[in-house]
Design an enzyme around this catalytic site. Structure first.
Site, PDB file in Angstrom:
ATOM      1  N   HIS A   1       0.959  -1.230  -0.132  1.00  0.00           N
ATOM      2  CA  HIS A   1      -0.003   0.120   0.010  1.00  0.00           C
ATOM      3  C   HIS A   1       0.737   1.412   0.054  1.00  0.00           C
ATOM      4  O   HIS A   1       1.829   1.331  -0.812  1.00  0.00           O
ATOM      5  CB  HIS A   1      -0.891  -0.151   1.040  1.00  0.00           C
ATOM      6  CG  HIS A   1      -2.251   0.937   1.216  1.00  0.00           C
ATOM      7  ND1 HIS A   1      -2.461   1.706   0.099  1.00  0.00           N
ATOM      8  CD2 HIS A   1      -2.691   1.347   2.347  1.00  0.00           C
ATOM      9  CE1 HIS A   1      -3.400   2.514   0.621  1.00  0.00           C
ATOM     10  NE2 HIS A   1      -3.744   2.351   1.934  1.00  0.00           N
TER      11      HIS A   1
ATOM     12  N   HIS B   1      -2.401  -2.726  -9.538  1.00  0.00           N
ATOM     13  CA  HIS B   1      -3.526  -2.044  -8.608  1.00  0.00           C
ATOM     14  C   HIS B   1      -4.650  -2.686  -8.545  1.00  0.00           C
ATOM     15  O   HIS B   1      -4.898  -3.263  -9.607  1.00  0.00           O
ATOM     16  CB  HIS B   1      -3.724  -0.436  -9.165  1.00  0.00           C
ATOM     17  CG  HIS B   1      -4.219   0.467  -8.175  1.00  0.00           C
ATOM     18  ND1 HIS B   1      -5.529   0.548  -7.663  1.00  0.00           N
ATOM     19  CD2 HIS B   1      -3.699   1.290  -7.288  1.00  0.00           C
ATOM     20  CE1 HIS B   1      -5.826   1.363  -7.048  1.00  0.00           C
ATOM     21  NE2 HIS B   1      -4.590   2.018  -6.767  1.00  0.00           N
TER      22      HIS B   1
ATOM     23  N   ASP C   1       2.813   5.474  -6.900  1.00  0.00           N
ATOM     24  CA  ASP C   1       4.061   5.155  -5.972  1.00  0.00           C
ATOM     25  C   ASP C   1       5.347   5.031  -6.969  1.00  0.00           C
ATOM     26  O   ASP C   1       6.381   5.154  -6.442  1.00  0.00           O
ATOM     27  CB  ASP C   1       3.894   3.914  -5.038  1.00  0.00           C
ATOM     28  CG  ASP C   1       2.973   4.354  -4.147  1.00  0.00           C
ATOM     29  OD1 ASP C   1       1.969   3.380  -3.942  1.00  0.00           O
ATOM     30  OD2 ASP C   1       2.846   5.109  -3.346  1.00  0.00           O
TER      31      ASP C   1
HETATM   32  C1  SDX Z   1      -1.496   2.105  -3.049  1.00  0.00           C
HETATM   33  O1  SDX Z   1      -6.212   0.755  -3.347  1.00  0.00           O
HETATM   34  C2  SDX Z   1      -5.672   1.871  -3.434  1.00  0.00           C
HETATM   35  O2  SDX Z   1      -6.332   2.797  -4.116  1.00  0.00           O
HETATM   36  C3  SDX Z   1      -4.184   2.141  -3.051  1.00  0.00           C
HETATM   37  C4  SDX Z   1      -3.462   3.480  -3.432  1.00  0.00           C
HETATM   38  C5  SDX Z   1      -4.166   4.340  -2.835  1.00  0.00           C
HETATM   39  O3  SDX Z   1      -3.994   5.548  -3.036  1.00  0.00           O
HETATM   40  O4  SDX Z   1      -4.707   4.189  -1.511  1.00  0.00           O
HETATM   41  O5  SDX Z   1      -3.543   3.588  -4.873  1.00  0.00           O
HETATM   42  C6  SDX Z   1      -2.155   3.274  -3.284  1.00  0.00           C
HETATM   43  O6  SDX Z   1      -1.336   1.256  -2.443  1.00  0.00           O
HETATM   44  C7  SDX Z   1      -0.820   1.551  -4.630  1.00  0.00           C
HETATM   45  C8  SDX Z   1      -0.399   0.289  -4.766  1.00  0.00           C
HETATM   46  C9  SDX Z   1       1.056   0.415  -4.305  1.00  0.00           C
HETATM   47  N1  SDX Z   1       1.606  -1.051  -4.103  1.00  0.00           N
HETATM   48  C10 SDX Z   1       2.661  -1.604  -4.931  1.00  0.00           C
HETATM   49  O7  SDX Z   1       2.962  -0.753  -5.743  1.00  0.00           O
HETATM   50  C11 SDX Z   1       3.031  -2.738  -4.673  1.00  0.00           C
HETATM   51  C12 SDX Z   1       3.318  -4.003  -6.129  1.00  0.00           C
HETATM   52  N2  SDX Z   1       1.785  -3.945  -6.351  1.00  0.00           N
HETATM   53  C13 SDX Z   1       1.177  -5.138  -5.900  1.00  0.00           C
HETATM   54  O8  SDX Z   1       1.528  -5.627  -4.805  1.00  0.00           O
HETATM   55  C14 SDX Z   1      -0.112  -5.358  -6.351  1.00  0.00           C
HETATM   56  O9  SDX Z   1      -0.367  -4.946  -7.778  1.00  0.00           O
HETATM   57  C15 SDX Z   1      -1.357  -4.575  -5.438  1.00  0.00           C
HETATM   58  C16 SDX Z   1      -1.163  -5.260  -4.236  1.00  0.00           C
HETATM   59  C17 SDX Z   1      -1.204  -3.127  -5.738  1.00  0.00           C
HETATM   60  C18 SDX Z   1      -2.472  -5.179  -6.008  1.00  0.00           C
HETATM   61  O10 SDX Z   1      -2.871  -6.406  -5.912  1.00  0.00           O
HETATM   62  P1  SDX Z   1      -4.172  -7.187  -6.210  1.00  0.00           P
HETATM   63  O11 SDX Z   1      -5.445  -6.073  -6.578  1.00  0.00           O
HETATM   64  O12 SDX Z   1      -4.660  -8.009  -4.896  1.00  0.00           O
HETATM   65  O13 SDX Z   1      -3.902  -7.970  -7.331  1.00  0.00           O
HETATM   66  P2  SDX Z   1      -3.259  -9.459  -7.382  1.00  0.00           P
HETATM   67  O14 SDX Z   1      -2.286  -9.418  -6.154  1.00  0.00           O
HETATM   68  O15 SDX Z   1      -4.240 -10.314  -7.493  1.00  0.00           O
HETATM   69  O16 SDX Z   1      -2.472  -9.423  -8.826  1.00  0.00           O
HETATM   70  C19 SDX Z   1      -3.041  -9.677  -9.952  1.00  0.00           C
HETATM   71  C20 SDX Z   1      -2.102 -10.764 -10.759  1.00  0.00           C
HETATM   72  C21 SDX Z   1      -1.385 -11.636  -9.786  1.00  0.00           C
HETATM   73  O17 SDX Z   1      -0.769 -12.740 -10.713  1.00  0.00           O
HETATM   74  P3  SDX Z   1      -1.872 -13.939 -10.805  1.00  0.00           P
HETATM   75  O18 SDX Z   1      -2.185 -14.526  -9.297  1.00  0.00           O
HETATM   76  O19 SDX Z   1      -3.524 -13.574 -11.385  1.00  0.00           O
HETATM   77  O20 SDX Z   1      -1.138 -15.016 -11.534  1.00  0.00           O
HETATM   78  O21 SDX Z   1      -0.770  -9.708 -11.021  1.00  0.00           O
HETATM   79  C22 SDX Z   1       0.452 -10.221 -10.472  1.00  0.00           C
HETATM   80  C23 SDX Z   1      -0.029 -10.885  -9.075  1.00  0.00           C
HETATM   81  O22 SDX Z   1       0.966 -11.823  -9.006  1.00  0.00           O
HETATM   82  N3  SDX Z   1       0.814  -8.878  -9.957  1.00  0.00           N
HETATM   83  C24 SDX Z   1       2.145  -8.528 -10.202  1.00  0.00           C
HETATM   84  C25 SDX Z   1       2.215  -7.220  -9.390  1.00  0.00           C
HETATM   85  N4  SDX Z   1       0.973  -6.612  -9.169  1.00  0.00           N
HETATM   86  C26 SDX Z   1       0.231  -7.738  -9.427  1.00  0.00           C
HETATM   87  N5  SDX Z   1       3.151  -9.224 -10.619  1.00  0.00           N
HETATM   88  C27 SDX Z   1       4.482  -8.595 -10.441  1.00  0.00           C
HETATM   89  N6  SDX Z   1       4.547  -7.281 -10.292  1.00  0.00           N
HETATM   90  C28 SDX Z   1       3.398  -6.561  -9.516  1.00  0.00           C
HETATM   91  N7  SDX Z   1       3.714  -5.534  -9.006  1.00  0.00           N
END
Ligand code: SDX
Length: 427
Positions: free
Chosen positions: A264, A305, A363
């Site tokens: 996050h 996201h 971010d």
């Molecule tokens: C913020 O919610 C908000 O609005 C948050 C925010 C705000 O203003 O409040 O926008 C701020 O938190 C932005 C996000 C910051 N986090 C990161 O940058 C960390 C990296 N991102 C991931 O951890 C992830 O994308 C999340 C946590 C942000 C979202 O995760 P989800 O929605 O649970 O999605 P997911 O984990 O189910 O991903 C879907 C797929 C998965 O693969 P499969 O299981 O479908 O095979 O995409 C992959 C994930 O493994 N994936 C990634 C990835 N993000 C998702 N693979 C590699 N790198 C990534 N960054």
């Protein structure tokens, strides 16, 4: 005629569930009656769950749209100050000139913290993470404002909102100064919000500090880009804490704690640590490969996201701001910016990221700007928390001023059924 969903369960009469429509976005199926029918819904991570009604922020993740009270984020970042956005989030409309002047002055007059609060810092190690300090001292604010903790009094809610918005930069700068062993800088009433923050961060009593107006404008815009984002994890935490009747300072402290996580708000710090680990453009491919490897916990920080399946509109403005700040500081060829841009280029061309619709989020570029300004990496999420405070407070106030129930989710129980204890000798 209100639309309805019919839930048919084997051997039972179909269950009618009302469908509710908002002004924008998907319709929702009201499942609140299901408990009475002997069922819970099951939605870990609340991927398909609308937790509340709200008028504050709308996100269209597929179109990459973010509106605060109907205004697009790029227009607000370009044409409004952060305090105008705070006013908008709290009151629903942008202030006119008189309202703006009064609100700015009100916030200015709340920027100081109680002298006793300065003592709280002494309990921390000098190398304490500033988010640990912020979680502690913001929660402690409720110990200083017994005059305004009646959450059912609109005036108490308003002054708590002003105090929190005004004091977050002061406390943030204090947590930074404490880590340096430098004296805390008192806020100055002749500076605007962002100028004051930079002054408290980088000024010192031994000499005058002149704020760079380009950097101050960029800082103000960075706060705006973080101001609110619908029902994200930390805002949902604030709402859940608020639903118990906890005071606003405790609720915002819970939001700060939730924001800290690297998935996050902690992602901005994690992006810079990731860029340091990658080190050179030649290693980008290696890390993109790791990010795609299901057996590797590594994820590309600053990418992906829950809601945006398109470019995060905030990331676009952040990238523009990044270019402006680096040019102003004469570091346009910053190696980490070049590394980040190469990482973005490769990722956006990679079929894994394209197929999963993983784009840079808010971010990804923010840390590069903050580092260029001279803000240390461990302060990045503190900046995020400072910018997000008006959003947290606006959602808390929207809930408390309306009708709400205490948040209390249920579960799918997979544990043991009832059984009797056996005597110790028989276990
Ligand atoms: C913020 O919610 C908000 O609005 C948050 C925010 C705000 O203003 O409040 O926008 C701020 O938190 C932005 C996000 C910051 N986090 C990161 O940058 C960390 C990296 N991102 C991931 O951890 C992830 O994308 C999340 C946590 C942000 C979202 O995760 P989800 O929605 O649970 O999605 P997911 O984990 O189910 O991903 C879907 C797929 C998965 O693969 P499969 O299981 O479908 O095979 O995409 C992959 C994930 O493994 N994936 C990634 C990835 N993000 C998702 N693979 C590699 N790198 C990534 N960054």
């Amino acid at each position: 005629m209100a639309k309805k969903a019919l839930l048919s369960i084997d051997g039972q009469d179909p269950i009618e569930l009302p469908i509710l429509a908002g002004t924008e976005g998907p319709e929702v199926i009201d499942v609140s009656s299901l408990t009475g029918k002997g069922y819970f819904t099951f939605d870990p991570g609340f991927v398909s769950t609308a937790s509340c009604e709200s008028e504050i922020t709308y996100i269209d993740g597929n179109a990459g749209i973010l509106l605060h009270r109907g205004y697009p984020i790029d227009q607000l970042a370009e044409k409004a100050s952060f305090l105008e956005v705070c006013y908008l989030l709290l009151h629903g409309e942008l202030p006119n000139a008189t309202q703006k002047a009064h609100f700015d002055r009100t916030i200015t007059l709340h920027t100081m913290v109680h002298e006793q609060l300065r003592v709280f810092f002494n309990g921390f190690r000098r190398d304490a993470h500033p988010m640990a300090i912020m979680t502690g001292v913001v929660g402690a604010l409720s110990a200083f404002y017994h005059d305004s903790l009646d959450i059912n009094d609109a005036r108490h809610r308003e002054i708590s909102a002003h105090r929190l918005i005004a004091k977050m930069p002061t406390l943030a700068a204090m947590s930074y100064k404490y880590s340096l062993g430098q004296p805390f800088m008192y806020p100055r009433n002749d500076l605007n919000y962002a100028e004051n923050f930079l002054y408290m961060m980088f000024g010192n009593p031994a000499e005058d500090y002149v704020v760079n107006p380009v950097i101050a404008r960029a800082m103000d815009r960075i706060f705006t880009l973080h101001a609110d984002h619908e029902q994200n994890a930390s805002t949902s935490t604030v709402r859940l804490a608020g639903s118990t009747g906890a005071n606003p300072f405790a609720c915002i402290a819970s939001g700060i704690a939730a924001l800290w996580g690297p998935s996050h708000g902690g992602a901005n710090e994690a992006v810079l640590n990731m860029l340091d680990e990658i080190g050179d453009v030649s290693r980008v491919g290696e890390f993109v490969k790791k990010a795609k490897d299901k057996n590797d916990p590594f994820r590309l920080m600053g990418f992906g996201h829950r809601v945006y399946k398109n470019y995060d509109p905030r990331a676009k403005v952040m990238k523009e701001t990044c270019d402006e700040v680096l040019a102003e500081l004469g570091v346009g060829d910053d190696p980490q910016l070049k590394l980040a841009m190469e990482l973005e280029r490769i990722a956006l061309e990679d079929e894994y990221f394209v197929e999963k619709k993983l784009y840079p989020n808010v971010d990804f570029y923010s840390g590069i700007i903050l580092k260029a300004i001279g803000i240390p990496v461990n302060m990045f999420t503190v900046i995020f928390a400072t910018g997000r405070t008006p959003g947290w407070i606006a959602h808390w106030n929207e809930m408390i001023s309306g009708s709400y129930k205490i948040g209390r989710p249920r579960q799918l129980y997979l544990g043991k059924s009832a059984r009797d204890i056996r005597p110790l000798a028989e276990r």
